[in-house]
Design an enzyme around this catalytic site. Sequence first.
Site, mmCIF file in Angstrom:
data_model
loop_
_atom_site.group_PDB
_atom_site.id
_atom_site.type_symbol
_atom_site.label_atom_id
_atom_site.label_comp_id
_atom_site.label_asym_id
_atom_site.label_seq_id
_atom_site.Cartn_x
_atom_site.Cartn_y
_atom_site.Cartn_z
ATOM 1 N N ASP A 385 0.822 -1.218 0.000
ATOM 2 C CA ASP A 385 0.000 0.000 0.000
ATOM 3 C C ASP A 385 0.855 1.268 0.000
ATOM 4 O OD1 ASP A 385 -2.126 -1.699 0.181
ATOM 5 O OD2 ASP A 385 -2.375 -1.471 2.344
HETATM 6 P P1 NAP Z 1 0.903 -3.990 3.132
HETATM 7 O O1 NAP Z 1 0.245 -3.057 2.204
HETATM 8 O O2 NAP Z 1 0.100 -4.647 4.177
HETATM 9 O O3 NAP Z 1 1.600 -5.106 2.203
HETATM 10 C C1 NAP Z 1 2.450 -6.056 2.735
HETATM 11 C C2 NAP Z 1 2.878 -6.973 1.609
HETATM 12 O O4 NAP Z 1 3.856 -7.853 2.164
HETATM 13 C C3 NAP Z 1 1.744 -7.821 1.086
HETATM 14 O O5 NAP Z 1 1.388 -7.412 -0.211
HETATM 15 C C4 NAP Z 1 2.298 -9.267 1.123
HETATM 16 O O6 NAP Z 1 2.162 -9.852 -0.171
HETATM 17 C C5 NAP Z 1 3.763 -9.075 1.456
HETATM 18 N N1 NAP Z 1 4.268 -10.122 2.340
HETATM 19 C C6 NAP Z 1 3.685 -10.651 3.426
HETATM 20 N N2 NAP Z 1 4.458 -11.599 3.957
HETATM 21 C C7 NAP Z 1 5.562 -11.665 3.204
HETATM 22 C C8 NAP Z 1 6.730 -12.465 3.230
HETATM 23 N N3 NAP Z 1 6.926 -13.401 4.167
HETATM 24 N N4 NAP Z 1 7.684 -12.270 2.286
HETATM 25 C C9 NAP Z 1 7.485 -11.339 1.316
HETATM 26 N N5 NAP Z 1 6.405 -10.559 1.232
HETATM 27 C C10 NAP Z 1 5.455 -10.727 2.159
HETATM 28 O O7 NAP Z 1 2.146 -3.325 3.876
HETATM 29 P P2 NAP Z 1 2.730 -1.850 3.816
HETATM 30 O O8 NAP Z 1 3.045 -1.479 2.407
HETATM 31 O O9 NAP Z 1 3.815 -1.846 4.836
HETATM 32 O O10 NAP Z 1 1.528 -0.930 4.262
HETATM 33 C C11 NAP Z 1 1.036 -0.880 5.604
HETATM 34 C C12 NAP Z 1 -0.489 -0.855 5.628
HETATM 35 O O11 NAP Z 1 -0.959 -0.841 6.991
HETATM 36 C C13 NAP Z 1 -1.061 0.384 4.985
HETATM 37 O O12 NAP Z 1 -2.289 0.083 4.383
HETATM 38 C C14 NAP Z 1 -1.275 1.313 6.174
HETATM 39 O O13 NAP Z 1 -2.230 2.324 5.939
HETATM 40 C C15 NAP Z 1 -1.782 0.306 7.192
HETATM 41 N N6 NAP Z 1 -1.654 0.891 8.527
HETATM 42 C C16 NAP Z 1 -0.443 0.979 9.108
HETATM 43 C C17 NAP Z 1 -0.317 1.634 10.327
HETATM 44 C C18 NAP Z 1 1.010 1.810 10.983
HETATM 45 O O14 NAP Z 1 1.042 2.468 12.014
HETATM 46 N N7 NAP Z 1 2.078 1.265 10.433
HETATM 47 C C19 NAP Z 1 -1.444 2.183 10.952
HETATM 48 C C20 NAP Z 1 -2.678 2.067 10.312
HETATM 49 C C21 NAP Z 1 -2.768 1.409 9.107
HETATM 50 P P3 NAP Z 1 2.154 -11.450 -0.328
HETATM 51 O O15 NAP Z 1 1.108 -11.967 0.593
HETATM 52 O O16 NAP Z 1 1.868 -11.660 -1.767
HETATM 53 O O17 NAP Z 1 3.523 -11.935 0.047
#
Ligand code: NAP
Length: 465
Positions: A385
């Site tokens: 994301d």
């Molecule tokens: P993400 O959008 O959740 O994507 C994580 C990606 O990691 C997934 O597409 C997954 O694809 C891949 N993945 C999972 N396990 C894996 C593994 N073992 N090896 C390789 N790839 C792996 O993560 P992000 O880009 O870090 O975004 C964070 C999200 O959380 C955002 O939507 C954000 O708004 C939300 N959020 C975060 C917070 C915060 O404080 N950090 C707070 C509120 C909301 P596969 O399954 O295909 O591997």
Amino acid sequence: MQDVITQVSYLIAAALFVFSLRWLNRPTTARRGVAAGVAGMLAAVFGTLLHPEIVNFTWIAVAVLVGTAIGIPLSRVPLTAVPQRTALSHAFGGLAAGLVGTAKYQLWLGEGELTPFRTSAIAIEVLLGFLTFTGSLMAAGKLQEVIPTRPITYPKQNVINLSLLGIAIASGIGLVLNPENWMLFPVIVALSLLFGVLLILPIGGADMPTVISLLNSYAGLAAVAMGFVLENKLLITAGALDGASGFILSVIMCRAMNRSFANVLFGAFGQVQAAAAQGEQKAVKSATAIDAADYLANANSAVIVPGYGLAVAQAQHRVREVYDQLTRRGVTVRFAIHPVAGRMPGHMNVLLAEADIPYEALVEMDEINGDMPQCDVCLVVGANDVVNPAARSDRSSPIYGMPIIDADKARVVLAIKRTMNPGFAGIDNALYSADNTLMVFGDAKAVLSDIAGALRAEQEGQAAA
Ligand code: NAP
């Protein structure tokens, strides 16, 4: 004398809590911040145990044993489960506030000592305490996926929820006006417990971290009310610090996602995303770890974008190996840090610090985005994301307006993930099918190991030649 020692302990504890928050602000002083928080809590407990009102220590000893038995396993959860662990802590805090308020109401009702001030403090404490309890349990359940993470909605939901809260508040006012009318008390408790559940039902899993820090702030406010009930100044101070820091954290997260509070609480975010995820998928180009190593070795500058997948794979030490291999060859390597990458603020900083990656190599999103067009290779590791260009260009996307790391502007993008599944927001990512992107499918730890191995083998081959 005992009272003086208690007051001095409280003063020291309050100062340590303030310093703790201050030090927790920076990665370099964060450990000191944790130590100060623990020391502050010890001083607070010590001062309270000296209180002359305490005549029987048996139940306190039982509570300490039960708390320790629950707390030790909770402290051992993996980093990726910290948000739900935190939610459970807030649930316990809320329950404690609710139960103390209930006990005090019963005690003072019997003794005829329910002043309007005391009853108001109890009503606020019980309302916030019990709604934090069930709300936090629901949030933890959604994050742990023991209950469905998608938003559960039904017609007139917000009206119903707000009406229930309104009735609970009206019952609280009724109780303050007539404290002897004890029938109102169970109504407040039941409605608060129910409101906690209903508040979380329509909120999707992706918004849970924000909701958890909001519940943190409610738990803090419940503690402030409890401080007034128990006439304990330290509880008022600590609760206010907790309430304010939880609120500030929620604001930071909302800003980083370009969302408003109202949108998080009433927007049913994940539902739109689930629909958006149905779209057809474009063809993608894939590459092997050896190809990826080749691109990286021939780059002048590389940017690594870590995301949630890096945490899931626990690949921080492998990414450090890749970083070492590349910097040894003279490649400039920087890590692009998105404020909400992972599942909690600072998640990536903590993870990379575990692998002793120098802080100077970590660059905030706003600072690195201007350099992305000059970046030769952008290595996206388990991020989705936070690098989704739809946030910049697609007005219909649920994440439209969320600031992202401009990975797509790099000359070549290498994206490591296991499948084409979407990220937490549940939407497709056009970055993966872009002309300049190569997917390196696999677990992040395994792929990064292979990349590091290929870089090492090439280096050794060159040295031998
Ligand atoms: P993400 O959008 O959740 O994507 C994580 C990606 O990691 C997934 O597409 C997954 O694809 C891949 N993945 C999972 N396990 C894996 C593994 N073992 N090896 C390789 N790839 C792996 O993560 P992000 O880009 O870090 O975004 C964070 C999200 O959380 C955002 O939507 C954000 O708004 C939300 N959020 C975060 C917070 C915060 O404080 N950090 C707070 C509120 C909301 P596969 O399954 O295909 O591997």
